[in-house]
Design a protein around this motif. Structure first.
Motif, PDB file in Angstrom:
ATOM      1  N   ARG A 204      39.978  32.434  39.627  1.00  0.00           N
ATOM      2  CA  ARG A 204      39.558  33.841  39.547  1.00  0.00           C
ATOM      3  C   ARG A 204      40.074  34.480  38.257  1.00  0.00           C
ATOM      4  O   ARG A 204      41.109  34.103  37.741  1.00  0.00           O
ATOM      5  CB  ARG A 204      40.108  34.644  40.740  1.00  0.00           C
ATOM      6  N   ARG A 205      39.351  35.480  37.808  1.00  0.00           N
ATOM      7  CA  ARG A 205      39.770  36.250  36.637  1.00  0.00           C
ATOM      8  C   ARG A 205      40.795  37.294  37.058  1.00  0.00           C
ATOM      9  O   ARG A 205      40.930  37.598  38.241  1.00  0.00           O
ATOM     10  CB  ARG A 205      38.572  36.940  36.004  1.00  0.00           C
TER      11      ARG A 205
ATOM     12  N   ARG B 197      40.583  40.373  36.771  1.00  0.00           N
ATOM     13  CA  ARG B 197      39.904  41.505  37.426  1.00  0.00           C
ATOM     14  C   ARG B 197      40.018  41.409  38.930  1.00  0.00           C
ATOM     15  O   ARG B 197      40.085  42.412  39.632  1.00  0.00           O
ATOM     16  CB  ARG B 197      38.417  41.513  37.067  1.00  0.00           C
ATOM     17  N   TRP B 198      40.019  40.185  39.420  1.00  0.00           N
ATOM     18  CA  TRP B 198      40.148  39.934  40.848  1.00  0.00           C
ATOM     19  C   TRP B 198      41.464  40.523  41.361  1.00  0.00           C
ATOM     20  O   TRP B 198      41.509  41.156  42.413  1.00  0.00           O
ATOM     21  CB  TRP B 198      40.078  38.425  41.085  1.00  0.00           C
TER      22      TRP B 198
END
Length: 176
Positions: free
Chosen positions: A46-47, A49-50
């Motif tokens: 995941r990035r 932002r997650w």
């Protein structure tokens, strides 16, 4: 509330005590700490932002806890979120289930300040934001590179340990 800083020293709800309590609460609660740190394993693909989304969900959960306090069995449910997190890690449950789990953690973290005036609550929320944000940063920026080196077998053992911890805390909360 047993690991809430203000409760430990019977501190009065001031802005400083609210801030200190918010900073310390996720660190002193082993269930909250393990949940946040284990996100480094779940968030491998995941990035960042997650993580910000999870932080916002946790804060919304805290707001819900202030508006609608008193969810029965919340401590048991929080412990069960570790089992859910382990099953997500093992790809047995969908990643989206971590959103209500994070909201539940936020909800429970708001319980100790119910009834405080707005200034200590705002300071507590600021401390909580800093603490949870720092733990998520630690989990997803510092621990994630280490987690990528785990073998699939080791990852399964870690998931089992996370689930076992959550199940143990759930049983203890029911029994206690």
């Amino acid at each position: 509330q047993a690991h809430h800083v203000a409760d430990l020293g019977q501190l009065k709800p001031t802005a400083l005590n609210g801030l200190l309590s918010g900073l310390a609460h996720p660190v002193l609660g082993p269930d909250h700490l393990l949940f946040l740190l284990a996100l480094s394993l779940v968030g491998l693909q995941r990035r960042l932002r997650w993580a910000l989304g999870l932080l916002v969900i946790g804060l919304l959960g805290s707001g819900a806890g202030l508006l609608l306090p008193g969810l029965p069995g919340a401590d048991v449910l929080v412990a069960c979120t570790l089992v859910v997190e382990a099953l997500v890690l093992l790809r047995r449950l969908p990643l989206g289930l971590l959103l209500p789990a994070m909201a539940l953690h936020g909800y429970v973290l708001s319980g100790p300040v119910f009834g405080w005036t707005s200034m200590p609550v705002a300071a507590y929320a600021a401390g909580l934001l800093i603490s949870q944000g720092s733990l998520l940063f630690l989990a997803l920026v510092v621990l994630r590179p280490l987690a990528t080196r785990l073998s699939p077998a080791t990852l399964r053992w870690v998931a089992l340990a996370i689930a076992g911890s959550g199940a143990s805390w759930a049983v203890a909360a029911v029994a206690g």
